[in-house]
Design an enzyme around this catalytic site. Sequence first.
Site, mmCIF file in Angstrom:
data_model
loop_
_atom_site.group_PDB
_atom_site.id
_atom_site.type_symbol
_atom_site.label_atom_id
_atom_site.label_comp_id
_atom_site.label_asym_id
_atom_site.label_seq_id
_atom_site.Cartn_x
_atom_site.Cartn_y
_atom_site.Cartn_z
ATOM 1 N N TRP A 136 0.790 -1.222 0.000
ATOM 2 C CA TRP A 136 0.000 0.000 0.000
ATOM 3 C C TRP A 136 0.826 1.277 0.000
ATOM 4 O O TRP A 136 0.291 2.352 -0.226
ATOM 5 C CB TRP A 136 -0.919 0.026 1.238
ATOM 6 N N LYS A 160 -2.727 -8.522 -7.278
ATOM 7 C CA LYS A 160 -3.317 -8.662 -5.952
ATOM 8 C C LYS A 160 -2.739 -7.522 -5.128
ATOM 9 O O LYS A 160 -1.600 -7.583 -4.663
ATOM 10 C CB LYS A 160 -2.975 -10.021 -5.337
ATOM 11 N N HIS A 161 -3.512 -6.457 -4.976
ATOM 12 C CA HIS A 161 -3.017 -5.292 -4.254
ATOM 13 C C HIS A 161 -3.329 -5.418 -2.762
ATOM 14 O O HIS A 161 -4.100 -6.290 -2.333
ATOM 15 C CB HIS A 161 -3.656 -4.019 -4.828
ATOM 16 N N ALA A 162 -2.721 -4.536 -1.968
ATOM 17 C CA ALA A 162 -3.004 -4.502 -0.535
ATOM 18 C C ALA A 162 -4.484 -4.223 -0.305
ATOM 19 O O ALA A 162 -5.101 -3.436 -1.037
ATOM 20 C CB ALA A 162 -2.146 -3.434 0.139
ATOM 21 N N SER A 163 -5.030 -4.841 0.727
ATOM 22 C CA SER A 163 -6.474 -4.766 0.952
ATOM 23 C C SER A 163 -6.958 -3.389 1.370
ATOM 24 O O SER A 163 -8.165 -3.122 1.337
ATOM 25 C CB SER A 163 -6.886 -5.797 2.005
ATOM 26 N N SER A 213 6.397 -7.470 3.028
ATOM 27 C CA SER A 213 7.091 -7.896 4.237
ATOM 28 C C SER A 213 7.913 -9.150 3.991
ATOM 29 O O SER A 213 7.667 -9.913 3.043
ATOM 30 C CB SER A 213 6.085 -8.166 5.351
ATOM 31 N N GLU A 234 11.014 -7.899 -3.381
ATOM 32 C CA GLU A 234 11.577 -6.704 -2.731
ATOM 33 C C GLU A 234 10.917 -6.615 -1.369
ATOM 34 O O GLU A 234 9.728 -6.349 -1.266
ATOM 35 C CB GLU A 234 11.317 -5.461 -3.589
ATOM 36 N N LEU A 235 11.717 -6.856 -0.319
ATOM 37 C CA LEU A 235 11.151 -7.095 1.005
ATOM 38 C C LEU A 235 11.523 -6.035 2.028
ATOM 39 O O LEU A 235 11.514 -6.287 3.227
ATOM 40 C CB LEU A 235 11.598 -8.477 1.502
ATOM 41 N N CYS A 268 10.430 1.724 1.691
ATOM 42 C CA CYS A 268 11.463 0.701 1.822
ATOM 43 C C CYS A 268 12.855 1.304 1.688
ATOM 44 O O CYS A 268 13.797 0.877 2.358
ATOM 45 C CB CYS A 268 11.265 -0.374 0.759
ATOM 46 N N GLU A 365 12.947 -3.243 10.720
ATOM 47 C CA GLU A 365 12.645 -2.056 9.921
ATOM 48 C C GLU A 365 11.601 -1.198 10.629
ATOM 49 O O GLU A 365 10.523 -1.680 10.979
ATOM 50 C CB GLU A 365 12.120 -2.456 8.544
#
Length: 461
Positions: A136, A160-163, A213, A234-235, A268, A365
Amino acid sequence: MPIATVNPANGETVKTYEAMGEEELERRLQLAEATFRTYRTTSSEERARLLNRAADLLDEDAPEIGRVMTTEMGKPVRQARAEAAKCAKAMRWYAGRAAELLADEHPAEADVRDSGASRALVRYRPLGPVLAVMPWNFPLWQVVRFAAPALMAGNVGLLKHASNVPQTALYLEDLFHRAGFTEGVFQTLLIGSGAVDEILRDERVKAATLTGSEPAGRAVASTAGEMVKKTVLELGGSDPFVVMPSADVERAAEVAVTARVQNNGQSCIAAKRFIVHSDVYDAFIERFTEGMKALRVGDPQAEDTDIGPLATEQGRADLEELVDDARRGGASVLCGGERPDGPGWYYPPTVLAGVGREMRIHREEAFGPVATVYRADGLDEAVLIANDSPFGLSSNVWTRDEAEVDRFVRDLEAGGVFVNGMTASHPALPFGGVKRSGYGRELSGHGIREFCNITTVWHGA
């Protein structure tokens, strides 16, 4: 998490959505597979025409989609409009360069003569439907930096995007459709995270990319490994920002504020750990802390706001836990550190000094406007502190000493080293990390080739 727009500035639910059922999801997977069969044969010129049209539409839509992004995840509206402009720029960059980046490669005849070939070449071909699991924090940019190269390579996308950003997710599908792409070229799947595993196991889905994440990345990588499917991950990161004695300290401190709090600190590649040589430590910390204190926290829809609310209530709680743990461990709070009264998920710009290795914030993080500062007595110690992290996304170093620059570029464990400036992503530069920040690269020629079948074509005599 429900699929809903919840305004983080006041906690009010704006709109909710039902998750797609199995029948609709199956229809969309069938559509993606069928569309790929024909879309893969379209010319690069036609794909570029459509992508340029999408960029034009996005420029027109920037004020409105900027307000939507701000409502959904709280970034200052000026930054939201800038994100839309950056996405349009990336679309045009790939539209203009994809043909060159994916052009056939012809090895020298002398190099392949002993293979028995009269001639040989390497061709880049698309893989098929690619699943993108996106976060998001940059709800347009994270998707476009995948979609622009993937579509130009001839793949089709399943998002599939963030809810918590469903309106932005649906806007993206509509944007590509309005631009003229066939319906199945880019589809948004309104589904919960629990449905990702089954989709990734579907034979029609050929690859996946995820930004998010570490646990989410592990889950996707595990399933993809079992199914032998390509992934790019990419975390996140905990990027160091190193300041040496030869640096322009005043400029470094000014940039450091922006580097830490961009996107409300939820980036990030935001600088998070500030490692300052003892000779300039006091001067830097004084300017940096003053800059953090001066930031305007408030309504993200207001043009003069520097920092809006964090995107989720849980995100603020997680950040508070890291700060409180550091405080209990003996860290000094130079500014901020206390949740403000009132509605919304706000958290003030915060600077922590005296952070030790035993504190959670040293190894985890901090996703919000919280900076940790460290004192280093020399270059060796600065490198040691910078690398003392499970993450390795990017890094920032401030020095006018070329020998020091060479040393940092050689020894920093990161996917990027930015000298006398802050980390930023750009279409022409590869983006990604090492260690627990993930693997693979987005953007540039490296990014467009990640989801290609690199095909050897051999011709006999």
